[in-house]
Design an enzyme around this catalytic site. Structure first.
Site, PDB file in Angstrom:
ATOM      1  N   ASN A  28      31.732  50.719  57.770  1.00 10.65           N
ATOM      2  CA  ASN A  28      32.453  50.736  59.016  1.00 10.65           C
ATOM      3  C   ASN A  28      33.739  51.361  58.995  1.00 10.65           C
ATOM      4  O   ASN A  28      34.483  51.184  59.979  1.00 10.65           O
ATOM      5  CB  ASN A  28      32.616  49.283  59.688  1.00 10.65           C
ATOM      6  N   ASP A  30      36.530  50.732  57.276  1.00  6.67           N
ATOM      7  CA  ASP A  30      37.785  50.060  57.012  1.00  6.67           C
ATOM      8  C   ASP A  30      38.308  50.476  55.663  1.00  6.67           C
ATOM      9  O   ASP A  30      39.235  49.839  55.274  1.00  6.67           O
ATOM     10  CB  ASP A  30      37.606  48.660  57.374  1.00  6.67           C
ATOM     11  N   ASP A 103      28.109  35.926  41.666  1.00 12.00           N
ATOM     12  CA  ASP A 103      29.082  35.477  40.923  1.00 12.00           C
ATOM     13  C   ASP A 103      29.514  34.031  41.165  1.00 12.00           C
ATOM     14  O   ASP A 103      29.794  33.637  42.380  1.00 12.00           O
ATOM     15  CB  ASP A 103      30.335  36.454  41.143  1.00 12.00           C
ATOM     16  N   ASP A 204      31.571  32.776  35.760  1.00 17.10           N
ATOM     17  CA  ASP A 204      32.835  33.342  35.347  1.00 17.10           C
ATOM     18  C   ASP A 204      33.464  32.415  34.560  1.00 17.10           C
ATOM     19  O   ASP A 204      33.458  31.262  34.710  1.00 17.10           O
ATOM     20  CB  ASP A 204      33.540  33.460  36.926  1.00 17.10           C
ATOM     21  N   GLU A 257      29.798  34.205  31.563  1.00 19.17           N
ATOM     22  CA  GLU A 257      30.720  35.063  30.840  1.00 19.17           C
ATOM     23  C   GLU A 257      31.660  33.982  30.137  1.00 19.17           C
ATOM     24  O   GLU A 257      32.296  33.000  30.479  1.00 19.17           O
ATOM     25  CB  GLU A 257      31.873  35.558  31.875  1.00 19.17           C
ATOM     26  N   ASP A 327      36.006  44.345  34.791  1.00 21.38           N
ATOM     27  CA  ASP A 327      37.213  44.171  33.839  1.00 21.38           C
ATOM     28  C   ASP A 327      37.628  45.104  33.013  1.00 21.38           C
ATOM     29  O   ASP A 327      38.633  44.850  32.049  1.00 21.38           O
ATOM     30  CB  ASP A 327      37.237  42.887  33.243  1.00 21.38           C
TER      31      ASP A 327
END
Ligand code: TEU
Ligand code: CA
Length: 575
Positions: A28, A30, A103, A204, A257, A327
């Site tokens: 869109n 943005d 996640d 995570d 992780e 990361d």
């Protein structure tokens, strides 16, 4: 009578692809990627051979750490869309036989989460959802721990008149896993997403959940205190409970992780009895050229990489294979050569990733060989960690030039620049102003340019994925290290019992020089019938069809042992 073999779980044959939604595809204008954007690219993802997606966080978040600070676990951030969009994504992915994992960030929440807001006011039942401690008599924090993002892990809160623990940013308060109510909340969150059709979770920093004691930590300024919360017994117990009560009944897949895990810890986390996680992400294989962490470089050696890969290939029944994520720097800029041998080294790394034993996880843009960012100054960065590390380096007196060099090669923003879909301004990612600057190499390094080029990195990935999925040996066979030195790495995938698929040897030259092959291994790979021509290649990133005495700079070759293949299946090449 024989016991029936348990069916092979779907995730062992899967090819995962990680999407970092902010940077994937904006729909869109943005400048921020979103769910409709992801849906619009599902055909490209399917064409790569991907069968499962890991979505980096889409939940409501104030973005202190780009979504890894969740303010509402059960809603989609309006910038990404809404729950209806999400359901649509799950359905559209399913049409293409692509599963989705979320996640799961449960070590901490955002400080804007309503649990934390209530907790800091001392309201029940949230009072003890977080880890609050009184100040020492002199007003100091309760202990000397230091956070992942530098500085103390404790933040003073005026409202509660106490310190709270945050292993990451101050806007990421850690949940209190000594409180059973917190674990119950987590189960609700898991069920909420599983009921919406997700197939599992990437968990995570999952090995940091339980803090065993709050005594002072040992060690220097980085991660002081980690011995009190890294892979503790309490965490094993929590994971067993989540597995038993939620993951197992739903048949959910989990990849955890696991920061700083060693092999025995990873074995415990993935042991099916009693059962915690299916697989873990460790960091060992990416740290061959690092002292302590990403910001301290040292020279690379293929022998060292081979040694580490072998430890994990042999030590775990099944590995989560990856070379990139949001990361880490881009692998072609890290272990490869993003200049002269850009395509060939990207293809070599693809060859390694897709010929190891385990489930491969690709990261968006890796399949076109995206490189680290080309920024020239600190104000082009966004990542909270980069700013904090730079500030720490400054305090230690490192000169500005050196600070920039270290940040530049290790910053997490390297992996977060928008995906380069085409050569237009905005790179096909956005029609507006991208939230993070696009690499200038998008003019030539982009998906559109590679899509129809048979010699592109993209088509090399596609071919390798097809090969892997059609070879039982590559999917399930054993791993045997053969030879490694500073530049060279040779290993074999051994056949599965009862399968007609033979062994494969993989030959990789991690250097910009032509290297001579060790004669013994070359001879071992020769069969009489083909001795004159040299062993024949199923895949080569240099266009060769048979292996002779040398490997060219960054050359990667896969040799199929046994009878030659049928016409038209060998000799994959790159320009
Ligand atoms: O990462 C945690 C982690 O172990 C590191 O990779 C960390 O990001 C840090 O850079 C170490 O130097 C996870 C997420 O992947 C990361 O994006 C989040 O910032 C972090 O947890 C906190 O949720
Ligand atoms: Ca958008």
């Amino acid at each position: 009578m024989t016991d029936a073999c348990p069916p092979r779980p779907w995730w062992k044959d899967a090819i995962f692809y990680q999407i970092y939604p902010r940077s994937f595809q904006d729909s869109n204008g943005d400048g921020i990627g979103d769910i409709p954007g992801i849906i619009s690219r599902l055909d490209e993802i399917a064409a790569l051979g991907v069968t499962a997606l890991w979505l980096s966080p889409l939940y409501c978040s104030p973005d202190a750490d780009n979504g890894y600070d969740i303010a509402d676990y059960c809603d989609i951030d309006p910038r990404y869309g809404n729950l209806a969009d999400f359901d649509h994504l799950v359905a559209e992915a399913a049409k293409r036989e692509i599963k989705i994992i979320m996640d799961l960030i449960i070590n901490h929440t955002s400080s804007e989460h309503r649990w934390f807001q209530a907790s800091r006011r001392g309201e029940e039942p949230y009072r003890d959802y977080y880890i609050w401690r009184e100040a020492k008599e002199n007003g100091d924090p309760p202990n000397n721990w230091t956070s992942f993002f530098m500085g103390s892990t404790w933040e003073w809160d005026d409202q509660r008149q106490a310190y709270y623990l945050h292993l990451f940013d101050a806007q990421q308060p850690d949940l209190n896993y000594d409180n059973p109510a917190v674990i119950e909340e987590v189960k609700q969150v898991l069920r909420f997403w599983l009921d919406r059709g997700v197939a599992g979770f990437r968990c995570d920093v999952i090995n940091l959940l339980h803090k065993t004691s709050f005594d002072d930590g040992r060690g220097g300024p980085i991660l002081r205190g980690i011995e009190h919360y890294q892979t503790q017994l309490g965490t094993h117990r929590i994971l067993q409970e989540l597995r038993r009560e939620v993951w197992e009944p739903y048949g959910a897949f989990t990849v955890g992780e696991s920061f700083g895990v060693n092999l025995p810890e990873a074995q415990a986390l993935t042991n099916p009895d009693p059962g915690e996680l299916d697989v873990v992400f460790y960091f060992d294989h990416l740290e061959v050229d690092r002292i302590i962490n990403r910001y301290g470089p040292k020279p690379f050696s293929a022998a060292k990489l081979m040694e580490r890969l072998t430890t994990w290939q042999h030590g775990l029944d099944w590995n989560a294979l990856y070379l990139e994520n949001h990361d880490q720097p881009r692998i072609v800029s890290h272990y490869g050569d993003d200049k002269k041998y850009w395509a060939r080294s990207a293809n070599l790394l693809a060859t390694m990733l897709l010929t190891l034993r385990g489930t491969p996880f690709l990261y968006q843009g890796q399949e076109i060989g995206m490189t680290n960012f080309d920024y020239t100054s600190f104000d082009q960065l966004d990542d909270v960690e980069s700013f904090n590390v730079a500030a720490l380096m400054k305090r230690f007196g490192l000169p500005r030039g050196l600070r920039w060099r270290l940040i530049r090669q290790a910053s997490r923003d390297n992996a977060r620049t928008p995906v380069q879909w085409d050569s237009w301004p905005g790179a096909g990612f956005t029609t507006g102003k991208p939230w993070l600057a696009i690499n200038a190499n998008a003019t030539w390094l982009n998906y559109a340019a590679q899509d129809s080029d048979p010699h592109s990195v993209l088509n090399f990935y596609r071919r390798l994925i097809r090969l892997r999925r059609s070879c039982p040996t590559l999917l399930e066979g054993g791993f045997e290290p053969l030879y490694a030195d500073r530049a060279l790495m040779i290993y074999r995938r051994t056949p599965v019992d009862g399968s007609a698929d033979p062994a494969y040897t993989i030959w990789l030259n991690f250097s910009g020089r032509t290297v001579k092959l060790p004669k013994a291994w070359l001879e071992a790979s020769l069969t009489d019938a083909r001795a004159d021509a040299g062993p024949s290649c199923v895949v080569s990133n240099s266009g060769r069809h048979s292996l002779k005495g040398v490997l060219l700079p960054w050359e990667a070759v896969i040799i199929r042992e046994g009878p030659p293949l049928a016409e038209g299946t060998e000799g994959t090449d790159e320009s």
